[in-house]
Write a protein that holds these residues in place. Structure first.
Motif, PDB file in Angstrom:
ATOM      1  N   ASP A   1      14.428  26.884   8.035  1.00 52.87           N
ATOM      2  CA  ASP A   1      14.086  26.796   9.226  1.00 52.87           C
ATOM      3  C   ASP A   1      15.546  25.961   9.899  1.00 52.87           C
ATOM      4  O   ASP A   1      15.748  25.000   9.656  1.00 52.87           O
TER       5      ASP A   1
ATOM      6  N   THR B   1       3.236  20.608   9.287  1.00 55.94           N
ATOM      7  CA  THR B   1       2.895  21.855   9.612  1.00 55.94           C
ATOM      8  C   THR B   1       2.019  22.743   8.630  1.00 55.94           C
ATOM      9  O   THR B   1       1.110  23.153   8.826  1.00 55.94           O
ATOM     10  N   SER B   2       2.822  22.928   7.579  1.00 54.80           N
ATOM     11  CA  SER B   2       2.209  23.720   6.564  1.00 54.80           C
ATOM     12  C   SER B   2       1.185  22.835   5.607  1.00 54.80           C
ATOM     13  O   SER B   2       0.792  23.515   4.762  1.00 54.80           O
ATOM     14  N   ARG B   3       1.374  21.497   5.770  1.00 51.79           N
ATOM     15  CA  ARG B   3       0.304  20.742   4.728  1.00 51.79           C
ATOM     16  C   ARG B   3       0.649  20.892   3.440  1.00 51.79           C
ATOM     17  O   ARG B   3      -0.042  20.757   2.584  1.00 51.79           O
ATOM     18  N   GLN B   4       2.330  21.097   3.283  1.00 46.90           N
ATOM     19  CA  GLN B   4       2.707  21.129   1.775  1.00 46.90           C
ATOM     20  C   GLN B   4       3.554  20.127   1.841  1.00 46.90           C
ATOM     21  O   GLN B   4       4.516  19.888   2.544  1.00 46.90           O
TER      22      GLN B   4
ATOM     23  N   GLU C   1       9.237  25.966  -2.710  1.00 45.11           N
ATOM     24  CA  GLU C   1       9.072  25.833  -1.159  1.00 45.11           C
ATOM     25  C   GLU C   1      10.174  24.895  -0.872  1.00 45.11           C
ATOM     26  O   GLU C   1       9.976  23.776  -0.950  1.00 45.11           O
TER      27      GLU C   1
ATOM     28  N   ASP D   1       8.133  18.607  10.342  1.00 49.63           N
ATOM     29  CA  ASP D   1       7.105  19.522  10.787  1.00 49.63           C
ATOM     30  C   ASP D   1       7.737  20.903  11.251  1.00 49.63           C
ATOM     31  O   ASP D   1       7.315  21.738  12.104  1.00 49.63           O
TER      32      ASP D   1
ATOM     33  N   ASP E   1       8.423  24.605  11.092  1.00 46.41           N
ATOM     34  CA  ASP E   1       7.331  25.758  11.514  1.00 46.41           C
ATOM     35  C   ASP E   1       7.683  27.039  10.857  1.00 46.41           C
ATOM     36  O   ASP E   1       6.887  27.769  10.888  1.00 46.41           O
TER      37      ASP E   1
ATOM     38  N   ASN F   1       8.996  29.660   7.631  1.00 46.09           N
ATOM     39  CA  ASN F   1       8.681  29.506   6.302  1.00 46.09           C
ATOM     40  C   ASN F   1      10.047  29.248   5.713  1.00 46.09           C
ATOM     41  O   ASN F   1      11.091  29.330   5.931  1.00 46.09           O
TER      42      ASN F   1
ATOM     43  N   ASN G   1       5.392  18.389   4.679  1.00 42.17           N
ATOM     44  CA  ASN G   1       5.581  18.955   5.919  1.00 42.17           C
ATOM     45  C   ASN G   1       4.309  19.298   6.496  1.00 42.17           C
ATOM     46  O   ASN G   1       3.253  19.552   6.021  1.00 42.17           O
TER      47      ASN G   1
ATOM     48  N   VAL H   1       7.361  19.843   0.409  1.00 44.23           N
ATOM     49  CA  VAL H   1       8.498  20.835   0.416  1.00 44.23           C
ATOM     50  C   VAL H   1       9.922  20.022  -0.362  1.00 44.23           C
ATOM     51  O   VAL H   1       9.642  19.001  -0.732  1.00 44.23           O
TER      52      VAL H   1
END
Length: 823
Positions: free
Chosen positions: A361, A237-240, A276, A318, A320, A322, A235, A242
């Motif tokens: 999301d 956006t979260s730079r994780q 996540e 991406d 956004d 949670n 991701n 998932v």
């Protein structure tokens, strides 16, 4: 997108190699179990190992007497615990690669489906108000939520996948089949085992179990498992990463055995997932009948949005909002087996809980259209089952009673974000340029379900002659469901949004979220029965035929109801009718070549009236989906299970299924996206061609004759293992090389088949190589999806019918090493 397919050189050659019998270790062993099967001896897996140069005479006690699996007239795929470990099939999602008739789909733990032969539960978002068609049992205890299937298997002795209706010897009625998991039980001899695995994607898994006596009459067993793995999707956006794995499971058991006539087992377990998860990512777009300026490309361009990647196998997203898949399941049970008079009385008392705390999301994009989608649930279930078994030389009788009580509470929050106005309000409406119209608009949902069920059931096996047996069974069942659903809607300033309020802003808000109150209910009695006749044609050939008249309980729409033109709930849609099932099956079970080979065949046909289907609503947030009865459905086909073991150094298997599962009559089904979104046709008008922007859309569609979602016409599993004597670090043992492959043809991933949601067929190949000793040491390396096939587990239609198609890619190639030891 490249269509995943069987590698011509590798997979076809391997399949031919297996069918010729020049190869090794059957992962899935075909057995036949009538009734529960959960009491079958744990030596099922051991018999396969110790059978010398034969496939193995696996002994089960499913009908409360010892008999070989080849003598029981019902086909079921059986996977031993050792094979589960060896193949990395540590959850049901991976188990389906070994059992072609099983289908498993999961966008997150709650929205999980387990089907057999294409039947079980409707494909799509899950509702609490209906029953599973495939029963899920662990140590005789029925689990009402399929979310249980998302956990790692813990200290498993064997897994059985039974096909067809299983109601006359099961506690809870199931119309499509059952997944029966038997764990290893406490022992009065000390034993222990441990396993550690590491691999790519930071995969780490550890398992351990210990068992032994506490006193002369009490034994205990404790098992624990933990799995972590980095997600395969990144991701930006979260730079994780998932869609990760973060699982913990523990189970304890105490056996009290004061005499040979009485055994009492107390068990408790707890499992937790905290990852996540779960993101579906952009796959493609397709033209719908919405106006062109309300389809995906125009809507994204209007907000200057570009998705991070249009290639889903870049595995980038991406989103956004949670993400969370907090999932906790556990419970306790007491199982009593008591020899009373001429038979055996069995009692199973159980309590289970399930806590689900998700964050999703639901727009699948990096735009804040849906800023929150959270529907946490809490479930408690209680069950009590009593069975009495009595057997003579010519008769075996089982009678039982079952009681079940369940309550589920859900508290939901669905909230719109600042990008929602421009996405959901027509560009011709000046309000589309005002983000405050929908930003912060929130629906708060409160719901509960009360569910009770009672049943009496029984089955008689009568040996008319030495070779001919008939087996009738009956079931009387009562179900009652009561539900409550309330949706309260508030605008961004916290002011209630109510039906009947006027003004352009309110109209735009009510088009997204409509307040609603409903209290659906259902109750009914059902009587079902089955009859099986079997005949021993020759010492190693058994033929059988079965007819079953079964049902799946009616249900209620627990997640809200469709509304009329004024926005009021259509109360008549609150309850759905029971499914009425007619099932026919015939099979042949054979062994030959001095029992070095086994070939079992079955053919089936299941007709269902009032099939419980998922109906989806195209408008974002109005209603994601509800249940309705389709007219008729049919699933028919044939299956084969083949094993060969020419000597102790080679074993091979090949299992296959052809399944033709179609809607026979569904004339008022929801339309697929390419026929939705336009102006509804009026009398005398003709719908526009599929994908015509601004066209005329039919009110509903006739999908009679089209394929049911989620089921492939063809599915195969095949594998082999070879071993040779070897010495490693001074230890005597054997070196081995194993292969397990699977293939499934394409399938529909939408309740109404759409040209945009067909998942291409794919094949997977897994290899393992290692060294093992007779005393339990096993060290091996493995690679899964060895050819790095790109494939989807499922596809989903995005909200608002903009033409967005999201999906869930399957795992890429992974590899690792496992060390296992036993004491």
């Amino acid at each position: 997108m490249t269509t995943p397919a069987l590698r011509p050189a590798a997979s076809a050659a391997l399949l031919g190699f297996l069918l010729c019998g020049v190869a090794p270790a059957a992962v899935a062993q075909t057995a036949a179990v009538t009734g529960r099967g959960v009491d079958a001896a744990a030596e099922a897996g051991e018999a396969d190992t110790n059978a010398g140069a034969t496939v193995g005479e696996v002994t089960v006690t499913a009908r409360r007497r010892e008999e070989t699996v080849q003598s029981v007239p019902l086909a079921v795929s059986v996977v031993s615990g050792d094979k589960v470990d060896a193949t990395g099939a540590f959850n049901v999602g991976r188990l389906q690669q070994l059992t072609p008739t099983l289908q498993y789909y999961s966008s997150n733990p709650r929205n999980t489906a387990v089907n057999i032969r294409g039947l079980g539960v409707p494909f799509g978002l899950t509702s609490d108000g209906f029953e599973q068609g495939v029963g899920f049992y662990i140590d005789d205890v029925y689990n009402a939520r399929v979310a249980t299937a998302t956990f790692d298997f813990l200290d498993v002795s064997r897994i059985e996948v039974l096909r067809g209706p299983q109601g006359t010897l099961y506690g809870k009625n199931t119309t499509a089949g059952a997944v029966n998991i038997t764990t290893n039980q406490p022992t009065f001899d000390f034993e222990a085992k441990a396993e550690v695995s590491v691999g790519s994607l930071a995969f780490k898994q550890a398992k351990a179990a210990i068992s032994g006596p506490l006193t002369d009459t009490i034994a205990a067993r404790l098992a624990i498992s933990t799995t972590t793995r980095r997600g395969a999707i990144y991701n930006v956006t979260s730079r994780q990463h998932v869609n990760a794995q973060d699982n913990l499971g523990v189970r304890g058991q105490i056996l009290y055995k004061p005499s040979d006539d009485l055994a009492v087992t107390f068990a408790a377990d707890y499992s937790r997932q905290d990852a996540e998860c779960c993101a579906q990512i952009f796959v493609r777009t397709g033209a719908t009948q919405r106006p062109l300026n309300r389809q995906y490309a125009a809507l994204a361009a209007a907000q200057g949005y570009t998705v991070v990647s249009t290639n889903p196998f870049d595995r980038l997203t991406d989103v956004d909002a949670n993400l969370n898949a907090g999932n906790k399941i556990g419970g306790a049970s007491a199982r009593v087996v008591w020899s009373v008079g001429p038979g055996t009385l069995t009692s199973i008392t159980a309590w289970r809980f399930w806590d689900w705390k998700p964050e999703n999301d639901r727009d699948f994009l990096g735009l804040s259209i849906v800023s929150k989608s959270q529907n946490p649930s809490q479930q408690d279930q209680y069950s009590q089952e009593l069975r009495y078994n009595y057997g003579t030389e010519r008769y075996d009788l089982v009678v039982g009673a079952f009681a079940f009580k369940q309550r589920i509470d859900t508290q939901g929050t669905e909230q719109q974000g600042p990008a929602s106005s421009r996405w959901n309000i027509a560009p011709s409406n000046v309000l589309s340029n005002d983000p405050t119209v929908l930003d912060g608009l929130v629906a708060k949902n409160t719901q509960y379900l009360k569910n009770i069920s009672f049943a009496l059931f029984g089955q008689l096996s009568w040996k008319v002659t030495e070779d001919f047996t008939i087996q009738p069974g009956v079931r009387l069942n009562y179900d009652k469901k009561e539900g409550y659903y309330q949706r309260l809607v508030f605008d961004g300033q916290g002011v209630p949004v109510l039906l009947g309020q006027t003004g352009a802003r309110r109209a735009a808000q009510l088009a997204v979220f409509t307040p609603q109150l409903s209290e659906p209910s259902f109750d009914d009695w059902n009587f079902s029965y089955d009859l099986t006749a079997s005949y021993r044609i020759a010492p190693d050939i058994l033929g059988y035929a079965t007819y079953a008249k079964s049902f799946k309980s009616g249900g209620i729409n627990q997640n809200g109801l469709p509304t009329d033109a004024a926005g009021n709930p259509i109360l008549a849609a609150g309850a759905i009718k029971p499914e009425d099932v007619d099932h026919f099956e015939a099979g042949l079970k054979t062994q030959f070549w001095d029992r070095r080979a086994t070939l079992n065949l079955s053919a089936f046909r299941t007709d269902i009236k009032d099939y419980q289907a998922t109906v989806t609503n195209g408008q974002l947030g109005v209603l994601r989906g509800y249940l309705a009865n389709a007219g008729k459905v049919r699933s028919q086909g044939f299956e084969f299970d083949f094993q060969v073991r020419p000597n102790e150094r080679f074993t091979a298997y090949a299992n296959g299924a052809y399944t033709d599962a179609t809607y026979r009559k569904f004339v008022d089904a929801p339309c697929p996206p390419e026929l939705s979104g336009g102006t509804t046709v009026a009398a005398g008008q003709t719908p526009s061609a599929p994908g015509t922007p601004g066209g005329l859309s039919p009110a509903n569609c006739d999908i009679s004759g089209q394929r049911l979602p989620g089921v492939s016409k063809w599915a195969f599993s095949f594998g082999a293992e070879a071993n040779v004597p070897a010495t490693f670090l001074g230890a005597e043992g054997e070196a081995y090389l194993g292969y397990d492959g699977s293939y499934r043809s394409n399938f529909s991933s939408n309740p109404s088949p759409s040209i945009y949601t067909w998942v291409d067929g794919y094949s997977l190949s897994n290899f393992r190589a290692g060294f093992r000793t007779p005393d339990g040491l096993n060290l091996y390396a493995w690679v899964r999806n060895a050819f790095d096939e790109d494939y989807f587990e499922l596809l989903a239609v995005g909200p608002s019918n903009t033409g967005l198609i999201a999906g869930q890619p399957g795992d890429p190639r992974t590899w690792g090493v496992t060390l296992r030891t036993a004491f």
